[in-house]
Scaffold this motif. Structure first.
Motif, PDB file in Angstrom:
ATOM      1  N   CYS A 288       0.833  -1.211   0.000  1.00 52.92           N
ATOM      2  CA  CYS A 288       0.000   0.000   0.000  1.00 52.92           C
ATOM      3  C   CYS A 288       0.870   1.264   0.000  1.00 52.92           C
ATOM      4  CB  CYS A 288      -0.936  -0.006   1.207  1.00 52.92           C
ATOM      5  SG  CYS A 288      -2.176  -1.325   1.162  1.00 52.92           S
ATOM      6  N   HIS A 289       1.951   1.240   0.786  1.00 48.18           N
ATOM      7  CA  HIS A 289       2.860   2.399   0.814  1.00 48.18           C
ATOM      8  C   HIS A 289       3.453   2.659  -0.574  1.00 48.18           C
ATOM      9  CE1 HIS A 289       3.749   2.395   5.450  1.00 48.18           C
ATOM     10  NE2 HIS A 289       2.512   2.737   5.149  1.00 48.18           N
ATOM     11  N   ALA A 290       3.856   1.588  -1.253  1.00 52.12           N
ATOM     12  CA  ALA A 290       4.452   1.744  -2.596  1.00 52.12           C
ATOM     13  C   ALA A 290       3.453   2.412  -3.539  1.00 52.12           C
ATOM     14  CB  ALA A 290       4.884   0.382  -3.134  1.00 52.12           C
ATOM     15  N   LEU A 291       2.197   1.967  -3.491  1.00 52.18           N
ATOM     16  CA  LEU A 291       1.169   2.553  -4.362  1.00 52.18           C
ATOM     17  C   LEU A 291       0.915   4.019  -3.996  1.00 52.18           C
ATOM     18  CD1 LEU A 291      -1.394  -0.403  -4.551  1.00 52.18           C
ATOM     19  CD2 LEU A 291       0.009   0.475  -6.414  1.00 52.18           C
ATOM     20  N   GLU A 292       0.865   4.308  -2.692  1.00 52.92           N
ATOM     21  CA  GLU A 292       0.621   5.686  -2.259  1.00 52.92           C
ATOM     22  C   GLU A 292       1.787   6.593  -2.662  1.00 52.92           C
ATOM     23  OE1 GLU A 292      -1.042   8.137   1.642  1.00 52.92           O
ATOM     24  OE2 GLU A 292      -0.812   5.959   1.769  1.00 52.92           O
TER      25      GLU A 292
END
Length: 824
Positions: free
Chosen positions: A41-45
């Motif tokens: 999720c962090h990578a996508l954000e």
């Protein structure tokens, strides 16, 4: 219980400040997110694409759902969620509807079109590929694409579609690739990074629910691994090794076995029911294999239900249900039985009574009410959906399934039972791979319900506990590309990008990436060999002359003498010619200055090593040449065939352009793209009525079993159909010859085995008559009918108006009854 520590509170506050959307999304979930989910999720954000490789049931789809969450935060943004099979698309469609509402979610699966302009659209991968080639307006505003089960790109028949989508998606679209645990995730991630830009690779090998491994021996559940040795050592249980060695009587160190044996002695030894065979352990006394009703009873007593039994044959799955029925096994309460009946009737109320009778509906429903069912490709897709729904609701307790169940359907169990560790692959019985074992046992353990999952392997004659342990210990398998250029792909690429750019695009495929990676290793071998060759050449240097030249003459002479000795029966003239060559070489050798060198034989030994290594190195160089640019070379051959048939034209400046026939082929997909396009162009199917066109389309999609005989002339539909089929078969032969002339593999001949049944179905004959003609299970007939519909749909879009109208009529005639009812 104390709350989080100051350090943990600081970490959470810090994460919230840098990734607020992830924090908000995490709070909406029923479970606390795992580290790998948060990392995804962090990578996508952060604006990156992501590859998440994790075990079945680990919850990797959460990362895909977060991408959808991000898209929905910005007005006008869209997210597509792709799956490999329609059943998975249907399942995800309903799940997302529950979160975002009916208006925001659409479904596209080829034969289903619901709310296609929605901001979230679930679709099969082929639908997205076709949208990309057509430059569909629906792609505008697309921000994320989730590719669930992306390891399907290894699939021999459909895998190329995944690579086409990954290569052709606009650069602005972020890709969320979700994969089973594969051993070369980093390699796949490197390729994604190359073709898509900044991609983070996140690999988790931790199952959210630990898996306990057991072997079922004579009614005793023995652990596969010896817990006393410690988990890290993964040492095989010594009891199992003793049983394998013949000491089947000693279970002293196994508490569960002792308790179970005591209970049996106290209650009197049960006599085996019919159908079970005593097995003899290797080199030792008999090991009785208990039958399925007893196995189910054992699992129920140990609170190990619900369970999935993987049996690698459809007939075996159906027979297992009958075996439990005959033994009068009932696993449900009166309340559960009433609930099951209500759900089944709700989900099947549109089916006609006469069809229900053909499908043995009432016996099937009674088995469901008992808490048991089969699940395999021969089952009507609608019936499979019912089984899946009842199992998810914990109403059906035992499912006997083929391995197709392991492919992504959300249907976890507490226990998975493997009766055998081998399966029939269409040609022979072969052992299952560690990857298959991981996929199958990955169904065991329901997150949020079970503390642990259980995998049970039944002891059979010749079972080696060490082999089972090896399967259970290796959790990963490699992901290998199955990509190859097709005619349809070629015309679409040439149309959009031109031939030169198309070649470059194909050279960026994962297939070529992997080939190039292997070339790196081969090139290193060549480099090392070249250093050795230089050393050998130095060692055989002679001050009298060129020893390499001298050793070449010696080798030629030696080779020719060997041939002459071996080929003693050759004609006299040929033997005389060889003898003259031998004499000539011998004179050249004796006259060479190196022949009189006192160190000649020492030099010769180094020369022999030199030539042996050089021959091997030349072969390696050849391998490099063959692998470098392989995909582009195949593309060139495909274009040559298209040019020979005038689907493309080569202009004076060398540019390759589509002809009108080539533009038609852009919209013909599938294994038979060239045969379909050429048949339409030559008008081979003009004059066919709708049932005959349906039957002929069926011949082009149907793949018979290896042992299946065709219907013969007498069984085929009469009239214009036979002439059209003969013309199509002749055309196939011509195209096959042309392909082989251009060093392409060719294809299988069209198969008419299902044509009589499809013709009858399109004419409106009842289901029982059609299934008798087809000699196949309802689920199989529906699958081929769906593929026939897909091809008829393509024909209706590209054919001349009269044939297009016939194709639409044929499509409607096939899409009726059980074919129209089922959505999968």
């Amino acid at each position: 219980m104390s709350g989080p520590s100051p350090a943990e509170r600081f970490a959470r506050a810090s994460a919230r400040s840098t990734h607020p959307h992830t924090a908000d999304f995490a709070e909406m979930q029923r479970f606390e997110l795992d580290d790998f989910q948060i990392a995804g999720c962090h990578a996508l954000e952060d604006g990156r694409s992501v590859l998440v490789a994790a075990p079945t049931g680990a919850g990797k789809t959460i990362v895909g759902e977060f991408a959808i969450h991000l898209a929905m935060l910005e007005p006008g943004d869209k997210a597509f969620y792709t799956t490999p099979i329609k059943a998975l698309s249907n399942q995800k469609f309903h799940e997302l509807q529950e979160v975002y509402g009916d208006d925001e979610v659409g479904l596209l699966t080829g034969d289903t079109n619901i709310n296609a302009s929605a901001r979230i659209v679930v679709m099969t991968t082929e639908v997205l590929r076709n949208m990309l080639y057509a430059d569909s307006p629906a792609l505008r505003g697309l921000r994320f694409v989730v590719m669930d089960e992306v390891h399907y790109l290894a699939d021999r028949f459909r895998g190329a579609v995944w690579e086409e989508v990954i290569i052709h998606l606009p650069p602005s679209v972020k890709l969320v690739s979700l994969s089973a645990t594969v051993s070369n995730a980093e390699e796949f991630g490197d390729w994604l990074d190359t073709v898509r830009g900044d991609t983070e690779v996140i690999v988790s090998e931790t199952r959210p629910v630990p898996l306990e491994q057991h072997v079922l021996v004579r009614g005793d559940l023995l652990p596969l691994f010896d817990d006393r040795a410690g988990v890290a050592t993964a040492q095989v249980n010594q009891e199992l090794l003793r049983i394998r060695g013949g000491n089947a009587g000693g279970f002293e160190n196994n508490r569960r076995a002792q308790e179970y044996r005591s209970a049996r002695h106290a209650g009197g030894r049960r006599q085996p029911r019919g159908g079970h065979k005593p097995l003899r352990a290797a080199h030792g006394p008999r090991i009785e294999r208990i039958d399925r009703p007893e196995v189910v009873e054992l699992l129920q007593r140990n609170h190990l239900l619900p369970a999935i039994f993987f049996i690698f044959s459809r007939a075996g799955c159906d027979a297992a249900v009958q075996q439990l029925r005959r033994a009068n096994v009932r696993l449900t309460s009166a309340e559960e039985r009433a609930e099951i009946r209500q759900i089944v009737d709700e989900l099947t109320f549109t089916l006609k009574d006469e069809d229900l009778a053909v499908l043995h509906f009432w016996e099937w429903r009674d088995n469901l009410e008992r808490g048991m069912a089969a699940h395999h490709a021969g089952l009507l897709p609608a019936f499979k959906e019912v089984v899946e729904e009842l199992f998810r609701r914990k109403l059906v307790k035992v499912v006997f399934a083929t391995e197709t169940l392991a492919l992504g359907i959300n249907m976890p169990a507490r226990t998975v039972v493997l009766e055998k560790l081998e399966k029939f692959n269409g040609e022979a019985r072969v052992a299952i791979t560690s990857g298959e074992y991981t996929q199958l046992t990955g169904r065991a353990g329901r997150r949020g319900i079970d503390v642990e999952g259980h995998a049970v392997v039944q002891f059979t004659e010749g079972l080696d506990p060490q082999s089972v342990a090896a399967l259970a210990s290796r959790r990963t398998y490699p992901l290998n590309s199955s990509f190859r250029p097709t005619y349809n792909m070629a015309v679409n690429l040439i149309d959009q990008f031109g031939r030169v750019r198309a070649r470059e695009i194909l050279e960026s495929s994962f297939a070529q990436f992997q080939a190039d990676r292997s070339v790196v290793g081969l090139a290193r071998q060549v480099k090392d060999a070249e250093e050795s060759l230089a050393g050998y050449e130095q060692a055989m240097t002679c001050d009298r002359g060129d020893f390499r030249e001298y050793s070449t003459i010696r080798r030629e002479l030696s080779d020719l003498e060997k041939i002459n000795r071996r080929d003693a029966t050759a004609p006299r003239r040929l033997r005389d010619e060889r003898q003259q060559q031998i004499q000539s070489l011998r004179r050249r050798m004796q006259r060479h200055p190196c022949h009189s060198c006192p160190d000649r034989e020492a030099h010769a030994r180094w020369a022999e090593r030199y030539w042996k290594l050089k021959r091997s190195t030349d072969k390696t160089r050849q391998q490099i040449d063959q692998r470098t640019g392989t995909v582009a070379r195949v593309f060139d051959r495909v274009v040559e065939v298209l040019a020979a048939l005038e689907y493309v034209a080569i202009e004076e400046d060398g540019a390759t352009v589509l002809t009108p026939a080539g533009r038609t082929m852009r919209r013909i997909y599938g294994e038979r793209d060239l045969l379909v396009a050429e048949s339409l162009r030559q008008g081979l199917w003009e004059g066919l009525d709708a049932p005959s066109l349906a039957a002929l389309a069926c011949c082009l999609v149907y793949e018979p079993r290896r042992d299946e005989a065709g219907p013969g002339e007498r069984g085929l539909p009469r009239g214009a159909f036979r002439g059209a089929l003969d013309a199509t078969q002749t055309l196939w032969q011509e195209l096959d010859d042309l392909e082989r002339d251009h060093r392409l593999p060719g294809s299988e001949s069209p198969a008419s085995g299902l044509a009589p049944a499809m013709h009858a179905w399109a004419k409106g004959l009842p289901l029982d008559s059609v299934l008798t003609l087809a000699d196949m299970a309802a689920g199989d007939f529906v699958r081929w009918a769906k593929q026939t519909i897909d091809l008829l749909d393509q024909i209706s879009l590209v054919a001349e108006p009269k044939l297009a109208k016939t194709a639409r009529t044929a499509l409607d005639a096939v899409r009726r009854g059980i074919v129209a009812y089922t959505s999968a």
